[in-house]
Write a protein that holds these residues in place. Structure first.
Motif, PDB file in Angstrom:
ATOM      1  N   ARG A  87       0.822  -1.213   0.000  1.00 44.83           N
ATOM      2  CA  ARG A  87       0.000   0.000   0.000  1.00 44.83           C
ATOM      3  C   ARG A  87       0.857   1.264   0.000  1.00 44.83           C
ATOM      4  O   ARG A  87       0.543   2.224  -0.694  1.00 44.83           O
ATOM      5  CB  ARG A  87      -0.950   0.012   1.214  1.00 44.83           C
ATOM      6  CG  ARG A  87      -1.862  -1.197   1.303  1.00 44.83           C
ATOM      7  CD  ARG A  87      -2.740  -1.366   0.060  1.00 44.83           C
ATOM      8  NE  ARG A  87      -3.644  -0.259  -0.123  1.00 44.83           N
ATOM      9  CZ  ARG A  87      -4.873  -0.192   0.390  1.00 44.83           C
ATOM     10  NH1 ARG A  87      -5.329  -1.181   1.148  1.00 44.83           N
ATOM     11  NH2 ARG A  87      -5.644   0.846   0.145  1.00 44.83           N
ATOM     12  N   ILE A  88       1.917   1.277   0.794  1.00 39.87           N
ATOM     13  CA  ILE A  88       2.856   2.397   0.792  1.00 39.87           C
ATOM     14  C   ILE A  88       4.046   2.005  -0.077  1.00 39.87           C
ATOM     15  O   ILE A  88       4.651   0.949   0.119  1.00 39.87           O
ATOM     16  CB  ILE A  88       3.332   2.735   2.214  1.00 39.87           C
ATOM     17  CG1 ILE A  88       2.158   3.185   3.085  1.00 39.87           C
ATOM     18  CG2 ILE A  88       4.405   3.826   2.185  1.00 39.87           C
ATOM     19  CD1 ILE A  88       2.527   3.449   4.534  1.00 39.87           C
ATOM     20  N   ALA A  89       4.370   2.838  -1.044  1.00 35.15           N
ATOM     21  CA  ALA A  89       5.465   2.527  -1.962  1.00 35.15           C
ATOM     22  C   ALA A  89       6.791   2.457  -1.218  1.00 35.15           C
ATOM     23  O   ALA A  89       7.131   3.352  -0.434  1.00 35.15           O
ATOM     24  CB  ALA A  89       5.539   3.579  -3.065  1.00 35.15           C
ATOM     25  N   ALA A  90       7.541   1.399  -1.459  1.00 32.65           N
ATOM     26  CA  ALA A  90       8.834   1.217  -0.798  1.00 32.65           C
ATOM     27  C   ALA A  90       9.799   2.323  -1.200  1.00 32.65           C
ATOM     28  O   ALA A  90       9.854   2.736  -2.363  1.00 32.65           O
ATOM     29  CB  ALA A  90       9.416  -0.146  -1.153  1.00 32.65           C
ATOM     30  N   GLY A  91      10.556   2.808  -0.226  1.00 33.24           N
ATOM     31  CA  GLY A  91      11.581   3.803  -0.490  1.00 33.24           C
ATOM     32  C   GLY A  91      11.069   5.191  -0.801  1.00 33.24           C
ATOM     33  O   GLY A  91      11.825   6.038  -1.285  1.00 33.24           O
ATOM     34  N   SER A  92       9.807   5.464  -0.512  1.00 33.09           N
ATOM     35  CA  SER A  92       9.259   6.785  -0.824  1.00 33.09           C
ATOM     36  C   SER A  92       9.633   7.794   0.260  1.00 33.09           C
ATOM     37  O   SER A  92       9.800   7.455   1.428  1.00 33.09           O
ATOM     38  CB  SER A  92       7.740   6.715  -0.994  1.00 33.09           C
ATOM     39  OG  SER A  92       7.123   6.072   0.102  1.00 33.09           O
ATOM     40  N   VAL A  93       9.783   9.033  -0.160  1.00 35.57           N
ATOM     41  CA  VAL A  93      10.138  10.134   0.734  1.00 35.57           C
ATOM     42  C   VAL A  93       9.192  11.288   0.440  1.00 35.57           C
ATOM     43  O   VAL A  93       8.907  11.587  -0.729  1.00 35.57           O
ATOM     44  CB  VAL A  93      11.595  10.590   0.522  1.00 35.57           C
ATOM     45  CG1 VAL A  93      11.931  11.759   1.448  1.00 35.57           C
ATOM     46  CG2 VAL A  93      12.563   9.436   0.755  1.00 35.57           C
ATOM     47  N   THR A  94       8.690  11.930   1.482  1.00 34.82           N
ATOM     48  CA  THR A  94       7.790  13.061   1.289  1.00 34.82           C
ATOM     49  C   THR A  94       8.215  14.241   2.149  1.00 34.82           C
ATOM     50  O   THR A  94       8.667  14.063   3.282  1.00 34.82           O
ATOM     51  CB  THR A  94       6.333  12.676   1.630  1.00 34.82           C
ATOM     52  OG1 THR A  94       5.490  13.823   1.446  1.00 34.82           O
ATOM     53  CG2 THR A  94       6.200  12.202   3.071  1.00 34.82           C
ATOM     54  N   ASP A  95       8.064  15.439   1.594  1.00 36.57           N
ATOM     55  CA  ASP A  95       8.287  16.655   2.376  1.00 36.57           C
ATOM     56  C   ASP A  95       6.957  17.302   2.758  1.00 36.57           C
ATOM     57  O   ASP A  95       6.909  18.482   3.117  1.00 36.57           O
ATOM     58  CB  ASP A  95       9.168  17.645   1.616  1.00 36.57           C
ATOM     59  CG  ASP A  95       8.523  18.152   0.329  1.00 36.57           C
ATOM     60  OD1 ASP A  95       7.420  17.675  -0.027  1.00 36.57           O
ATOM     61  OD2 ASP A  95       9.119  19.028  -0.335  1.00 36.57           O
ATOM     62  N   HIS A  96       5.882  16.507   2.703  1.00 41.69           N
ATOM     63  CA  HIS A  96       4.565  17.015   3.098  1.00 41.69           C
ATOM     64  C   HIS A  96       4.626  17.544   4.528  1.00 41.69           C
ATOM     65  O   HIS A  96       5.135  16.884   5.433  1.00 41.69           O
ATOM     66  CB  HIS A  96       3.521  15.903   2.997  1.00 41.69           C
ATOM     67  CG  HIS A  96       2.141  16.325   3.407  1.00 41.69           C
ATOM     68  ND1 HIS A  96       1.321  17.070   2.589  1.00 41.69           N
ATOM     69  CD2 HIS A  96       1.443  16.111   4.558  1.00 41.69           C
ATOM     70  CE1 HIS A  96       0.177  17.296   3.206  1.00 41.69           C
ATOM     71  NE2 HIS A  96       0.228  16.730   4.404  1.00 41.69           N
TER      72      HIS A  96
END
Length: 480
Positions: A353-362
């Motif tokens: 469900r959550i993409a592996a290795g994703s990074v967010t600056d939200h």
């Protein structure tokens, strides 16, 4: 944007997204470290402390780079996490947090959704988490007692769970042979593992507010051995307190295992001890992940890890030694509303469900957690809250992502507001200084005189609105 739309939009944000179907509702495990700095995990650049299991959560999930606690110290930060409200709604912005009867919390929301619920660790929000939606509870009600790792007792639901083997381990601020004692962090982990085993047939929510790495600094030898002798050390001696040990520190009845007339314990290898404490916590996160895999719960469990505020500043903790300047260009530390005191590590993993290795600056903070979990659980929240659901961020649904209109903190009579890239520091309702976090993450260059007039007006209206509203009443009673 007028004040009415700024404030009012928060109350409906939780209802703006469709809930997950009941069959897709995940188990949720939220793990909270105590005083862990933004750069003290490998996935945030840490070089000295080994945290492979928490790093795995980031590697196989999402890492947030602009996530904030709700306050710069323990109890008010937990208030914002558990209620979805900013600290301006509490009866106090400081440490004396007491949830009133009937408060909406993560526990009550998840229990109403049909989840089995538990909390193990440091509460710090008043009496009896069982009455705040948690089916199972074990730990410290009062955060003053939570500073010590070999207690004579903790609460298990409404009864005391006693550890007679811990009596007398500490004398005159120093521990002797602790090999026969019970390290309370391990009890929290064992309780969490047992709860997961017992709850595997139904959806569950586990809140695990660990007390590591908050002082005092002490850890069993099997963890210390990995770091002992690695670095130069400067031993830190315990200092006598000015309080009467017979009455207990801060008036709490604790016993000789805590209150021997001294404050935090002596520590011969403070750098190694601190690193070993963090790595022990990481080891136990690994145990939880392994159990989920063993029980076939891995793919349907959302695991999140965060810290309650920035790194500590007490004697014995060597901030310069552990700091990673390229990862921690911030000013301040725990107790400060500058970036270093409130920007925290936050990682989340949900396979498939959550993409592996994703990074967010939200831009997000603790009040966002309650509406996020409510959406996952499929329930609406009618109580006024100040956060917005992070579910679209986690699931990479950019067309559904919403940003809270503003972020609000307060220390004493000094509010702080984050509005987009701008952050304003107030004394009561007077703006004292302002920064562009996008351009000046170290908060070195005050731009009060250059702040766009519309931004300044909005900030002032937010602060005036919060300060003028009545706060919830403090709960009564004595903590132990």
């Amino acid at each position: 944007m007028k004040r009415r739309s700024l404030i009012g939009s928060i109350l409906i944000a939780c209802a703006a997204l469709p809930a997950l179907a009941e069959s897709n509702r995940p188990n949720i495990i939220y793990i909270l470290a105590d005083d862990l700095g933004y750069d003290e995990l490998g996935c945030y650049g840490q070089k000295r402390i080994q945290t492979p299991h928490i790093d795995r959560i980031a590697r196989e999930g999402m890492r947030f780079t602009q996530h904030y606690s709700g306050a710069a110290v323990c109890a008010p930060s937990r208030y914002t996490l558990l209620t979805g409200k900013h600290i301006g709604r509490s009866h106090t912005p400081g440490q004396g947090q007491r949830l009133p009867d009937g408060e909406t919390t993560l526990g009550t929301v998840m229990k109403r959704a049909g989840y089995r619920t538990a909390a193990f660790g440091k509460w710090g929000l008043g009496d009896n988490p069982n009455e705040q939606g948690f089916d199972e509870w074990l730990g410290f009600l009062d955060q003053g007692r939570a500073h010590f790792f070999y207690p004579e007792w903790v609460w298990k639901n409404t009864e005391q769970l006693k550890f007679p083997e811990n009596i007398g381990l500490r004398k005159e601020g120093a521990y002797g042979d602790i090999s026969g004692g019970t390290y309370i962090h391990d009890v929290f982990t064992d309780s969490a593992l047992d709860f997961i085993r017992q709850s595997q047939a139904e959806p569950f929510f586990l809140y695990l507010p660990y007390t590591i790495p908050h002082a005092e600094f002490v850890v069993p030898e099997d963890s210390l051995a990995a770091y002992a002798g690695c670095w130069p050390e400067h031993p830190e001696k315990a200092h006598k307190t000015v309080l009467d040990p017979a009455k207990g520190k801060r008036g709490i009845e604790g016993g000789t295992a805590f209150y021997d007339g001294y404050g935090y314990c002596s520590v011969d290898k403070p750098n190694a001890t601190y690193a070993a404490m963090v790595s022990r916590m990481d080891r136990d996160v690994g145990q939880i992940m392994a159990l989920l895999k063993e029980l076939g719960l891995d793919d349907n469990t959302l695991v999140l890890f965060a810290s309650d505020n920035g790194p500590t500043f007490i004697p014995g903790y060597n901030r310069e030694f552990f700091e990673v300047p390229e990862s921690f260009p911030f000013s301040g530390h725990k107790g400060s509303l500058e970036e270093g005191g409130i920007r925290i590590p936050f990682v989340a993993r949900w396979p498939g469900r959550i993409a592996a290795g994703s990074v967010t600056d939200h831009l997000s903070y603790f009040p966002d957690i309650l509406p996020t979990f409510a959406k996952l659980a499929g329930v609406e929240v009618s109580a006024p809250i100040d956060g917005t659901s992070l579910l679209p961020v986690l699931l990479n649904q950019p067309d559904r992502i919403q940003q809270a209109p503003y972020l609000y903190w307060q220390k004493g009579d000094a509010p702080v507001v984050r509005l987009g890239e701008y952050k304003g520091f107030f004394k009561q309702d007077k703006l004292m200084k302002a920064y562009s976090i996008n351009e000046d993450i170290g908060e070195k260059n005050d731009i009060t005189n250059q702040l766009p007039s519309a931004i300044r007006t909005q900030m002032e209206e937010i602060v005036q609105s919060v300060l003028s509203k009545p706060k919830h009443p403090a709960a009564k009673g004595k903590l132990k």
